[in-house]
Design an enzyme around this catalytic site. Structure first.
Site, PDB file in Angstrom:
ATOM      1  N   HIS A   1       0.862  -1.191   0.000  1.00 31.38           N
ATOM      2  CA  HIS A   1       0.000   0.000   0.000  1.00 31.38           C
ATOM      3  C   HIS A   1       0.896   1.238   0.000  1.00 31.38           C
ATOM      4  O   HIS A   1       1.167   1.845   1.034  1.00 31.38           O
ATOM      5  CB  HIS A   1      -0.907  -0.027   1.236  1.00 31.38           C
ATOM      6  CG  HIS A   1      -1.854   1.128   1.336  1.00 31.38           C
ATOM      7  ND1 HIS A   1      -3.040   1.197   0.638  1.00 31.38           N
ATOM      8  CD2 HIS A   1      -1.790   2.274   2.058  1.00 31.38           C
ATOM      9  CE1 HIS A   1      -3.669   2.315   0.930  1.00 31.38           C
ATOM     10  NE2 HIS A   1      -2.919   3.000   1.793  1.00 31.38           N
TER      11      HIS A   1
ATOM     12  N   ASP B   1      -2.104  -9.905   0.416  1.00 32.77           N
ATOM     13  CA  ASP B   1      -1.190  -9.098  -0.413  1.00 32.77           C
ATOM     14  C   ASP B   1      -1.998  -8.288  -1.418  1.00 32.77           C
ATOM     15  O   ASP B   1      -1.931  -8.510  -2.623  1.00 32.77           O
ATOM     16  CB  ASP B   1      -0.189 -10.021  -1.116  1.00 32.77           C
ATOM     17  CG  ASP B   1       0.883  -9.237  -1.877  1.00 32.77           C
ATOM     18  OD1 ASP B   1       0.982  -8.012  -1.667  1.00 32.77           O
ATOM     19  OD2 ASP B   1       1.620  -9.849  -2.677  1.00 32.77           O
TER      20      ASP B   1
ATOM     21  N   GLU C   1       0.157  -2.137   4.341  1.00 35.30           N
ATOM     22  CA  GLU C   1       0.707  -0.789   4.391  1.00 35.30           C
ATOM     23  C   GLU C   1       2.175  -0.857   4.789  1.00 35.30           C
ATOM     24  O   GLU C   1       2.619  -1.799   5.456  1.00 35.30           O
ATOM     25  CB  GLU C   1      -0.079   0.068   5.380  1.00 35.30           C
ATOM     26  CG  GLU C   1       0.287   1.550   5.338  1.00 35.30           C
ATOM     27  CD  GLU C   1      -0.635   2.399   6.196  1.00 35.30           C
ATOM     28  OE1 GLU C   1      -0.910   3.535   5.818  1.00 35.30           O
ATOM     29  OE2 GLU C   1      -1.075   1.900   7.252  1.00 35.30           O
TER      30      GLU C   1
END
Length: 587
Positions: A208, A249, A258
């Site tokens: 992310h 994932d 993240e």
């Protein structure tokens, strides 16, 4: 200042300046005490100060004492440490510095020989280490999962603190606990999965992270779908529970995938400690990234009349190597015949400025569209990553456009993009235009000798005296009666990869098409030749110096590398022809 003072790399004046600025910030915090999230309410929804400010004040005072040996900072650090005793679990994180302060208080107590303070710090640290080793739930019985959001950041920082404690106390238990967690994170686990991006053969592919994704739009999962850059070394959040299956994932899963500075902070500290035992760095790591395409170009053409045409160009910058806010020049190539003159170009809509028409040969010309840095597309949002322009082309005096497809009409790499300084950034420029005249069986006009072409009598000269032959042993008979030496075959680079990009039906009934070719391993100067499966006339070529071209054969020298392109037409078939009898010879 402590790092520069201990290891060098900065002047004493700079070190002194760093300490002065640190003291000024500390004095500001002492004078105006309170949670920063109250002063800046907007951050409360993202990074609220749950633990208060006491731990940060003690953390700052302890570091200032270690840097300056000023007893005022020592006393403040001890005072703040007493006001907010640490509670086991949250290690050292972006909000709570209590356990980081515990380690500094331990070091200060040893330096000042304050046994009571030393015992208190030691008890607090031991309580937290035991809590992590025995009470925090474990992923596969190894990695502590304290919280579902960014679980591995706490585990990595816990390992970092365990390494620090083992260094101070010689605790083998803390060392082994920390190393097992780090080994698991790096991929030594039953799933053979590394949670550090780019480390190992099986690691997260979709962190992310906007920079790694390299989007040219506002959507998180598209444009592009695949992450464009490998964010080497980034630790992802990790599983939300004690089962590996709780990890996802996905780029839009900011709980498990993240990445953040505080995620990597503890991991970096732990790895720095382990580096002393593994001193050989990995060769050729990380790998150099291959640069991808920077632009998407779409072209729409329309015929208004026999003398009037319009071209609409949409340029979208998708570059992430890196994305650059700069001006661009797009060059649109037009197919011509030798009778067309005084072509008039004007901007009919959109952004940018349009140049006049420039003819480069009897069969080709171009105009340019210039977008300045403020007008050019920039891959930030869907509204800024593209620019459009509509250009009108007019032939005066009753002239008609030929029934030819412009080389740039298919867009893509056939419409090259240049920087404002003239550097080609994308696409190919036509290096050969039209088809050379095909030789007839007999010349239509018998050539007449001119005065300059009359044969001259040979100059008289004395013939050289013959030299006697040198004696040499008779040659050995060759197994090949025709020649003792066979010609060296050309080096093969192939095989040729040939892809038809588009095809259309021309007004004269011929089938036009564009195609791209690639010869893996080929270099500039190599020669590509092949035969067509049906008679084909070449109109334009790119990255290719024309050689012998007939209706049956195609030969060109590659100019810049393994790729080339062409525009051609054929007749009597419903599909574009394919090359056969391909040869690639080194230049």
């Amino acid at each position: 200042s402590i790092v520069f003072d201990r290891f060098g790399g900065a002047s004493k004046a700079y070190i002194s300046d760093l300490r002065t600025k640190s003291a000024e910030l500390y004095n500001f915090g002492t004078t105006y005490q309170g949670n920063y999230s109250r002063a800046v309410p907007l951050v409360a929804n993202f990074y609220n100060s749950f633990s208060g400010f006491i731990d940060e004040m003690g953390w700052s005072a302890a570091w200032l004492y270690l840097a300056t040996k000023n007893n005022r900072y020592r006393d403040d650090a001890i005072m703040y440490y007493g006001k907010k005793p640490p509670s086991p679990g949250w290690v050292l994180n972006w909000d709570d510095k209590s356990y980081g302060l515990s380690f500094l208080i331990y070091d200060i107590a040893k330096q000042t020989k304050n046994q009571a303070l030393l015992t208190r710090a030691q008890q607090n640290i031991n309580a937290d280490r035991q809590f992590w080793m025995s009470q925090v739930p474990k992923l596969d019985g190894i990695v502590g999962i304290l919280d579902k959001w960014g679980s591995l950041r706490y585990a990595a920082t816990s390992s970092f603190l365990s390494f620090l404690w083992s260094k101070r106390t010689g605790s083998v238990e803390n060392f082994n606990f920390a190393k097992k967690q780090i080994d698991y994170i790096l991929g030594d686990n039953p799933h053979r999965f590394s949670f550090v991006v780019g480390y190992g053969s099986n690691s997260p592919k979709n962190p992310h992270h906007r920079g790694a994704h390299g989007p040219y739009g506002d959507t998180m999962m598209d444009n592009p779908k695949q992450t464009r850059h490998v964010l080497y070394g980034a630790l992802v959040g990790g599983p939300t529970g004690t089962s590996f299956s709780t990890y996802s994932d996905r780029r839009d899963n900011y709980i498990t995938n993240e990445v953040a500075l505080d995620y990597n902070a503890g991991l970096t500290g732990a790895l720095a400690f382990l580096a002393q035992f593994y001193k050989s760095p990995r060769a050729k790591f990380p790998r150099i990234e291959r640069i991808g395409d920077s632009f998407i170009i779409k072209v729409t053409t329309s015929t208004i009349s026999l003398a009037d045409r319009k071209v609409k160009i949409m340029l979208r910058q998708i570059s992430g190597w890196p994305a650059q806010r700069m001006g661009f020049v797009a060059r649109y190539y037009v197919a011509l015949n030798k009778d067309l003159t005084n072509i008039q170009i004007r901007k009919a809509g959109g952004s940018g400025s349009v140049s006049s028409f420039k003819r480069t040969s009897s069969h080709l010309g171009y105009f340019e569209v210039t977008w300045t840095a403020s007008e050019a597309p920039f891959p930030a949002t869907m509204s800024t990553n593209y620019a459009e322009v509509e250009v009108a082309m007019n032939l005066p005096n009753g002239a008609h456009w030929p029934r030819l497809r412009d080389p740039s009409s298919t867009g893509g790499t056939h419409l090259p993009i240049f920087s404002m300084s003239g550097q080609r950034l994308f696409g190919m420029t036509p290096t050969g235009v039209g088809s050379p005249p095909r030789p007839s069986a007999k010349p239509s006009v018998r050539p007449r000798p001119t005065a300059s072409s009359k044969p001259k009598p040979p100059r008289r000269s004395t013939p050289p005296k013959p030299k006697p032959p040198r004696r040499s042993p008779p040659p050995k008979p060759s197994k090949n009666p025709k020649s003792s030496r066979s010609p060296k075959p050309p080096t093969q680079r192939g095989p040729l990869q040939f892809i038809v990009a588009s095809h259309w039906l021309n007004g004269d009934g011929t089938l036009g098409f564009t195609a791209s070719g690639r010869v893996p391993g080929a270099r500039p100067g190599d020669v590509v030749s092949f035969q067509w499966s049906s008679p084909t006339e070449i109109i334009n070529v790119w990255n290719c110096e024309e050689g012998r071209i007939t209706l049956q054969t195609f030969t060109c020298k590659l100019l810049h590398g393994p790729d080339f392109g062409l525009q051609a037409s054929t007749k009597g078939v419903s599909r574009p022809p394919s090359p056969k009898a391909v040869k690639v010879q080194t230049g």
